[in-house]
Design a protein around this motif. Sequence first.
Motif, PDB file in Angstrom:
ATOM      1  N   SER A 123       0.825  -1.209   0.000  1.00  0.00           N
ATOM      2  CA  SER A 123       0.000   0.000   0.000  1.00  0.00           C
ATOM      3  C   SER A 123       0.860   1.260   0.000  1.00  0.00           C
ATOM      4  O   SER A 123       0.597   2.209  -0.745  1.00  0.00           O
ATOM      5  N   ASN A 124       1.925   1.241   0.816  1.00  0.00           N
ATOM      6  CA  ASN A 124       2.828   2.410   0.895  1.00  0.00           C
ATOM      7  C   ASN A 124       3.581   2.615  -0.418  1.00  0.00           C
ATOM      8  O   ASN A 124       3.763   3.761  -0.863  1.00  0.00           O
ATOM      9  N   ILE A 125       4.031   1.493  -1.055  1.00  0.00           N
ATOM     10  CA  ILE A 125       4.735   1.599  -2.342  1.00  0.00           C
ATOM     11  C   ILE A 125       3.798   2.205  -3.385  1.00  0.00           C
ATOM     12  O   ILE A 125       4.203   3.047  -4.203  1.00  0.00           O
ATOM     13  N   GLY A 126       2.506   1.783  -3.335  1.00  0.00           N
ATOM     14  CA  GLY A 126       1.511   2.326  -4.259  1.00  0.00           C
ATOM     15  C   GLY A 126       1.384   3.837  -4.115  1.00  0.00           C
ATOM     16  O   GLY A 126       1.303   4.564  -5.115  1.00  0.00           O
ATOM     17  N   LYS A 127       1.394   4.305  -2.854  1.00  0.00           N
ATOM     18  CA  LYS A 127       1.299   5.755  -2.605  1.00  0.00           C
ATOM     19  C   LYS A 127       2.519   6.491  -3.154  1.00  0.00           C
ATOM     20  O   LYS A 127       2.405   7.584  -3.724  1.00  0.00           O
ATOM     21  N   VAL A 128       3.738   5.887  -2.998  1.00  0.00           N
ATOM     22  CA  VAL A 128       4.982   6.502  -3.491  1.00  0.00           C
ATOM     23  C   VAL A 128       4.937   6.616  -5.007  1.00  0.00           C
ATOM     24  O   VAL A 128       5.281   7.673  -5.589  1.00  0.00           O
ATOM     25  N   VAL A 129       4.500   5.515  -5.683  1.00  0.00           N
ATOM     26  CA  VAL A 129       4.418   5.513  -7.158  1.00  0.00           C
ATOM     27  C   VAL A 129       3.451   6.595  -7.640  1.00  0.00           C
ATOM     28  O   VAL A 129       3.734   7.335  -8.586  1.00  0.00           O
ATOM     29  N   ASP A 130       2.302   6.708  -6.966  1.00  0.00           N
ATOM     30  CA  ASP A 130       1.314   7.742  -7.331  1.00  0.00           C
ATOM     31  C   ASP A 130       1.906   9.139  -7.191  1.00  0.00           C
ATOM     32  O   ASP A 130       1.703  10.011  -8.053  1.00  0.00           O
TER      33      ASP A 130
END
Length: 422
Positions: A404-411
């Motif tokens: 979930s955190n990686i997804g936020k970073v990519v966004d």
Amino acid sequence: MSSSYLPATTDSIAQALEAKAPAEAISILYRVLENPSSSSEALRIKEQAITNLSDLLRQENRAEDLRNLLTQLRPFFSLIPKAKTAKIVRGIIDTVAKIPGTSDLQISLCKEMVQWTRAEKRTFLRQRVEARLASLLMENKEYSEALNLLSGLIKEVRRLDDKLLLVDIDLLESKLHFSLRNLPKAKASLTAARTAANAIYVPPAQQGTIDLQSGILHAEEKDYKTAYSYFFEAFEAFNALEDPRAVFSLKYMLLCKIMVNQADDVAGIISSKAGLQYVGPELDAMKAVADAYSKRSLKLFESALRDFKAQLEEDPIVHRHLSSLYDTLLEQNLCRLIEPFSRVEIAHIAELIELPVDHVEKKLSQMILDKKFAGTLDQGAGCLVIFDDPKTDAIYPATLETISNIGKVVDSLYVRSAKIMA
């Protein structure tokens, strides 16, 4: 009954009162009513004769004669004001209600009077008789017919803005919906009854009935503290009027105390000045339940249910709450007993808890399905196998959080790169 009538005078009434046998008094009063005179004094005496005759017929349990009396009096009703007619009709219907085992007769009597009032265009009386009929149908568990009758009556009464009758009807509708287990509609009808009651003076007995119904609905929602305060208000109203419903209000107060783990307060309430007036099987039943709950004893609980079946099992409100209380108590006791074991015979647990084996086995299987504990029933060996509570592996939630955190970073990086490219 003699064919010759008697003069409609106070002497004739006195003669009936002095009669040694009730049958003789009844005969005299019937002969007074046969008097064709329609002077104001004669009408007043006849009204007195009707009241006395109704009381005598009730004492003799002659319900069918009371019904025939209403039919015989129809020509007389055309001579007196409509308000007095309504008073006499409702009085005779109330008198029939005091004779035990007459519910079917009361229903047919009310239906007859509804037809007569429609033909005579006596709207005020018809509405009240229809409300009474709906109440009798509810007591007879004919809920759908009672609701159909009330739905049309409510619209009519709202149009006429008869607030006092509207309170009665809304309250009755709330009780009907509660009996049909439709809690939202029961609450809506009760709110409507309260709204109508706030606009007028409501007799204390009626206010007590509203509070009693409010307490029942709050108890159904497990809000026992609010329910207790409503039952207390109802008890005070009924106690002041010496209404027999006072004992039921007190009984429900004690039920609320038990349901909020304050069973120790029950003995104090029963021994109070107000409680001592109503000592009897109803309060003894609640005291037995409170003692069983305080001692966490299922055996005493079952004994109380058995000894006071009429007061506990046959009262639908108490029975519903005690069923959930019994289940909770049984689950607590079973969890405490199986805690030291990893494998134990069901018969041994049944022996410890002093209940039948099949009853315990059924409850354990229900608790396993409800995930109250981890285990399985080995019915071949007659044993309960208890598993250790599986430890939740922390790796899966941690992995999901990381993704979930990686997804936020990519966004976030995408948004920044979009700005640079622009």
